[in-house]
Design a protein around this motif. Structure first.
Motif, mmCIF file in Angstrom:
data_model
loop_
_atom_site.group_PDB
_atom_site.id
_atom_site.type_symbol
_atom_site.label_atom_id
_atom_site.label_comp_id
_atom_site.label_asym_id
_atom_site.label_seq_id
_atom_site.Cartn_x
_atom_site.Cartn_y
_atom_site.Cartn_z
ATOM 1 N N PRO A 183 14.723 17.156 33.246
ATOM 2 C CA PRO A 183 13.817 16.023 33.458
ATOM 3 C C PRO A 183 14.403 14.683 33.021
ATOM 4 C CG PRO A 183 13.309 16.989 31.352
ATOM 5 C CD PRO A 183 14.538 17.720 31.893
ATOM 6 N N MET A 184 13.875 13.617 33.614
ATOM 7 C CA MET A 184 14.095 12.273 33.110
ATOM 8 C C MET A 184 12.790 11.869 32.432
ATOM 9 S SD MET A 184 15.415 8.818 35.142
ATOM 10 C CE MET A 184 16.777 9.724 35.892
ATOM 11 N N ILE A 186 16.052 4.271 22.665
ATOM 12 C CA ILE A 186 16.398 4.680 24.020
ATOM 13 C C ILE A 186 15.106 4.740 24.820
ATOM 14 C CG2 ILE A 186 17.268 6.567 25.459
ATOM 15 C CD1 ILE A 186 19.184 7.262 23.157
ATOM 16 N N HIS A 187 15.003 3.909 25.839
ATOM 17 C CA HIS A 187 13.750 3.792 26.585
ATOM 18 C C HIS A 187 13.603 4.848 27.675
ATOM 19 C CE1 HIS A 187 14.842 -0.254 25.026
ATOM 20 N NE2 HIS A 187 13.584 -0.223 24.612
ATOM 21 N N ILE A 188 14.724 5.223 28.278
ATOM 22 C CA ILE A 188 14.728 6.230 29.347
ATOM 23 C C ILE A 188 15.878 7.188 29.056
ATOM 24 C CG2 ILE A 188 14.674 6.613 31.841
ATOM 25 C CD1 ILE A 188 14.474 3.501 32.123
ATOM 26 N N ALA A 189 15.641 8.489 29.246
ATOM 27 C CA ALA A 189 16.704 9.454 28.977
ATOM 28 C C ALA A 189 16.711 10.547 30.031
ATOM 29 C CB ALA A 189 16.532 10.078 27.594
ATOM 30 N N MET A 190 17.908 10.976 30.380
ATOM 31 C CA MET A 190 18.086 12.138 31.243
ATOM 32 C C MET A 190 18.444 13.304 30.341
ATOM 33 S SD MET A 190 17.877 12.875 34.481
ATOM 34 C CE MET A 190 17.681 14.622 34.877
ATOM 35 N N TYR A 191 17.509 14.246 30.239
ATOM 36 C CA TYR A 191 17.654 15.372 29.335
ATOM 37 C C TYR A 191 18.080 16.638 30.071
ATOM 38 C CZ TYR A 191 15.026 13.125 25.477
ATOM 39 O OH TYR A 191 14.615 12.322 24.447
ATOM 40 N N GLY A 192 18.371 17.675 29.284
ATOM 41 C CA GLY A 192 18.307 19.038 29.755
ATOM 42 C C GLY A 192 16.917 19.532 29.372
ATOM 43 N N LEU A 227 9.064 18.475 20.444
ATOM 44 C CA LEU A 227 8.697 19.193 19.227
ATOM 45 C C LEU A 227 8.963 18.398 17.956
ATOM 46 C CD1 LEU A 227 9.929 22.796 20.127
ATOM 47 C CD2 LEU A 227 7.562 22.083 19.723
ATOM 48 N N THR A 228 9.914 17.471 18.015
ATOM 49 C CA THR A 228 10.232 16.674 16.819
ATOM 50 C C THR A 228 9.465 15.357 16.776
ATOM 51 O OG1 THR A 228 12.189 15.788 17.951
ATOM 52 C CG2 THR A 228 12.524 17.678 16.504
ATOM 53 N N GLY A 229 8.503 15.197 17.673
ATOM 54 C CA GLY A 229 7.613 14.043 17.599
ATOM 55 C C GLY A 229 8.008 12.839 18.404
ATOM 56 N N ALA A 230 9.026 12.955 19.242
ATOM 57 C CA ALA A 230 9.379 11.824 20.106
ATOM 58 C C ALA A 230 8.249 11.591 21.105
ATOM 59 C CB ALA A 230 10.681 12.106 20.849
ATOM 60 N N GLN A 231 7.803 10.357 21.216
ATOM 61 C CA GLN A 231 6.699 10.022 22.122
ATOM 62 C C GLN A 231 7.269 9.724 23.503
ATOM 63 O OE1 GLN A 231 3.356 10.269 21.005
ATOM 64 N NE2 GLN A 231 4.564 11.249 19.394
ATOM 65 N N VAL A 232 7.521 10.786 24.254
ATOM 66 C CA VAL A 232 8.172 10.661 25.553
ATOM 67 C C VAL A 232 7.382 11.406 26.628
ATOM 68 C CG1 VAL A 232 10.483 10.354 24.603
ATOM 69 C CG2 VAL A 232 9.654 12.660 25.054
ATOM 70 N N GLU A 233 7.539 10.960 27.866
ATOM 71 C CA GLU A 233 6.895 11.587 29.016
ATOM 72 C C GLU A 233 7.939 11.896 30.080
ATOM 73 O OE1 GLU A 233 3.575 9.382 30.764
ATOM 74 O OE2 GLU A 233 3.582 8.098 28.974
ATOM 75 N N PRO A 234 8.037 13.156 30.526
ATOM 76 C CA PRO A 234 8.896 13.436 31.674
ATOM 77 C C PRO A 234 8.203 12.948 32.941
ATOM 78 C CG PRO A 234 7.758 15.424 31.009
ATOM 79 C CD PRO A 234 7.372 14.349 30.021
#
Length: 311
Positions: free
Chosen positions: A242-243, A92-98, A107-114
């Motif tokens: 955040p996205m 998943i390249h882009i995600a809309m989170y809570g 915290l689980t190591g996903a390499q993501v940037e808001p």
């Protein structure tokens, strides 16, 4: 002998060559990321039913595809954890989170940037967790619900699980011991329906202000009547959702995504308003720093769980 005109002409020619080379390099780079990423996957945490998520986000995904000049696919996840795991795996390249699900991904190591944050209609970048009961129920406070059934949303929901657990811990309430039964409804809508149908006596949910909440969205879809419910608890302000995109995406692709998202409200108002029913302001830029308090919250809730398991 070189004269001034020769030097100027040579400089202009060199400049033109350099500009052409840079332009070509930019084009090649753009073509390179489109070759590496023939398709981008956008996912949204399932805070409402799948058809509702599809209806809200399909126009936005189509807009994003048009702006980027590449295919963007909307993925409907079964639960919050599926979005986290999808980004951890790079699928998943882009995600809309809570906020909490983003913190969990971090915290689980996903390499993501808001990079973008929701903005409420009053200009604030935050919302609340509230506890609903039926309007005619006798309960006035959480303490009145001892032995009753509680609907939560999802273990990774901010307003539907983590903030409530943090707040109840501060009240000296152990949810598993205090309530007769705890039900994870799977979505904010299902939590409200749980109270509506009598499965639960109370349900936590998200609430922006008097003009917008999950309950009011459900009322607009004729899924519930807002006047049938009453709030008996409201949390402190929570930073908005955040996205986030993968940090591994090429810088120019990330820049293009960020620009498209921050501009959607002006470039495609219909697509933006479809997401929020015209009840929110345009996305704003954001960084991880704004979510550090939420990361601390998730660590706290995790510590509570470990303490209970070991006791």
């Amino acid at each position: 002998m070189l004269d001034r005109r020769t030097l100027v002409a040579g400089a202009l020619a060199a400049g033109a060559v350099l500009a052409g080379a840079l332009s070509l390099a930019g084009t090649v780079q753009a073509q390179d990321y489109k070759t590496r990423y023939p398709e981008l996957v956008f996912a949204k945490i399932p805070d409402e039913n799948a058809s509702g998520t599809t209806d809200r986000w399909t126009p936005f995904v189509n807009y994003l595809s048009k702006q980027l000049g590449m295919k963007v696919t909307l993925r409907i996840a079964n639960d919050y954890a599926a979005v986290v795991e999808g980004q951890r795996a790079g699928n998943i390249h882009i995600a809309m989170y809570g906020p909490a699900s983003y913190a969990r991904a971090h915290l689980t190591g996903a390499q993501v940037e808001p990079f973008a944050i929701e903005v409420s209609a009053d200009g604030t970048r935050g919302y609340y967790s509230v506890l609903y009961v039926k309007a005619d129920a006798p309960y006035k406070a959480i303490q009145d619900l001892k032995g009753k059934n509680l609907c939560l949303v999802d273990p990774n929901s901010t307003s539907g699980n983590n903030v409530p657990r943090y707040a109840m811990d501060k009240m000296g309430i152990d949810p598993e011991a205090f309530f007769g039964k705890i039900v994870y409804a799977g979505s904010h809508e299902n939590a409200v329906i749980g109270v509506q149908q009598g499965t639960c006596d109370a349900a936590f949910n998200w609430w922006n202000d008097e003009k917008e909440s999950n309950l009011l969205r459900m009322a607009r879809k004729n899924m519930a009547k807002a006047e049938d419910f009453r709030i008996i608890f409201k949390s402190d302000l929570i930073v908005n959702s955040p996205m986030a995109y993968l940090t591994s995406l090429p810088p120019d692709l990330k820049a293009a995504i960020r620009t498209a998202v921050l501009d959607v409200a002006t470039k495609d108002p219909a697509a933006f308003n479809a997401i929020y029913d015209g009840k929110q302001l345009p996305f704003q830029a954001v960084t991880h720093k704004e979510y550090e308090p939420v990361v601390d919250l998730i660590k706290f809730v995790d510590a509570l769980r470990k303490k209970k398991r070991s006791s």
